[in-house]
Enzyme design. Sequence first.
Site, PDB file in Angstrom:
ATOM      1  N   ALA A 147       0.841  -1.198   0.000  1.00  0.00           N
ATOM      2  CA  ALA A 147       0.000   0.000   0.000  1.00  0.00           C
ATOM      3  C   ALA A 147       0.874   1.246   0.000  1.00  0.00           C
ATOM      4  O   ALA A 147       2.042   1.212   0.412  1.00  0.00           O
ATOM      5  CB  ALA A 147      -0.923   0.006   1.214  1.00  0.00           C
ATOM      6  N   LEU A 148       0.302   2.330  -0.497  1.00  0.00           N
ATOM      7  CA  LEU A 148       1.003   3.608  -0.538  1.00  0.00           C
ATOM      8  C   LEU A 148       0.553   4.487   0.620  1.00  0.00           C
ATOM      9  O   LEU A 148      -0.581   4.373   1.094  1.00  0.00           O
ATOM     10  CB  LEU A 148       0.720   4.313  -1.868  1.00  0.00           C
ATOM     11  N   ASP A 162     -10.275  -0.176  -8.787  1.00  0.00           N
ATOM     12  CA  ASP A 162      -9.780  -1.539  -8.943  1.00  0.00           C
ATOM     13  C   ASP A 162     -10.938  -2.401  -9.424  1.00  0.00           C
ATOM     14  O   ASP A 162     -11.986  -2.488  -8.764  1.00  0.00           O
ATOM     15  CB  ASP A 162      -9.245  -2.082  -7.619  1.00  0.00           C
ATOM     16  N   GLU A 205      -0.354  -4.267 -12.377  1.00  0.00           N
ATOM     17  CA  GLU A 205      -1.646  -4.406 -11.705  1.00  0.00           C
ATOM     18  C   GLU A 205      -2.736  -4.460 -12.770  1.00  0.00           C
ATOM     19  O   GLU A 205      -3.225  -3.415 -13.222  1.00  0.00           O
ATOM     20  CB  GLU A 205      -1.898  -3.252 -10.738  1.00  0.00           C
ATOM     21  N   HIS A 208      -6.065  -2.335 -11.937  1.00  0.00           N
ATOM     22  CA  HIS A 208      -6.104  -0.905 -11.599  1.00  0.00           C
ATOM     23  C   HIS A 208      -6.243  -0.061 -12.864  1.00  0.00           C
ATOM     24  O   HIS A 208      -5.328   0.012 -13.686  1.00  0.00           O
ATOM     25  CB  HIS A 208      -4.835  -0.504 -10.850  1.00  0.00           C
TER      26      HIS A 208
END
Length: 286
Positions: A147-148, A162, A205, A208
């Site tokens: 995670a960011l 997502d 990803e 995303h």
Amino acid sequence: MKKRFFCMVLVVLLGWEALHQMNGAGAPADGLQIVQVMNGEGKRSDLTAVSANRVHQGNLLLVNNDYPVHPEGITTDIISLAEHGELTGGYTLLDTGIQLSKKVALQFSKMVEAAGEEGVSQFLISSGYRELEEQQQLYEQKGADYALPPGYSEHNLGLSLDIGSSQMEMSRAPEGRWLAANAWEYGFILRYPKDKSDITGIQYEPWHFRYVGLPHSIIMRDKQYTLEEYLDYLKQQQSISVKVKGIIYQISYFPVNGSTFIPIPAGQQYDISGNNMDGVIVTTHP
């Protein structure tokens, strides 16, 4: 020629002075039409003032480890998808708390409807807009590997989501393949593609997707650009002209340092988006 140029400059300066009198000593209001001027080809342009915070607003904002979301960059039309049944046909929600920009939700709805007509219909949204507090909790729970930190995730904008499949993981699912081939036609990009992690800083990803709008998504598809590469390309080219879906677009980059005047072709529809770095992208079409 010198007299014409002098008159044009004088009018602009008078407009600038009038603007300061209207707004005090502060920056000019975004999108305010100052004056019409003639370029060297005899074409009229509306000289439009944009303020410094416009750099951090719009569909083309770059958000990564170097460029965080600014408060003014968060879309203002965030909705709870579960409360808008007219926008949730053709897909399911992983939970009822998922939020997203209404504009983006409308385009996503059109996209999954088109996919459904081709027999691809098991879409679900697992995540959309996240408030900074939610991003902080996710960051603390998952850690930096998954995670960011708050403010550095595209999910804090409201323009990213997502997308999953109820059948299988997206890298193998019909839904994933369909989006990889067709999402561009609806203004969406696969934000973190294969073999581009050295540019995006994020591993592949397939779930995303980010909304950037037309014609930008089509250009990025055709040139196989990430958002980072596309914004660099526009900055290098300064101005490009493209024809997408029968419409001719003019796309121009303008650096912004404080309050800046930008020429907009008179009578054209236009959109202004910041790049979240140092300037704005102006997209015009008839």
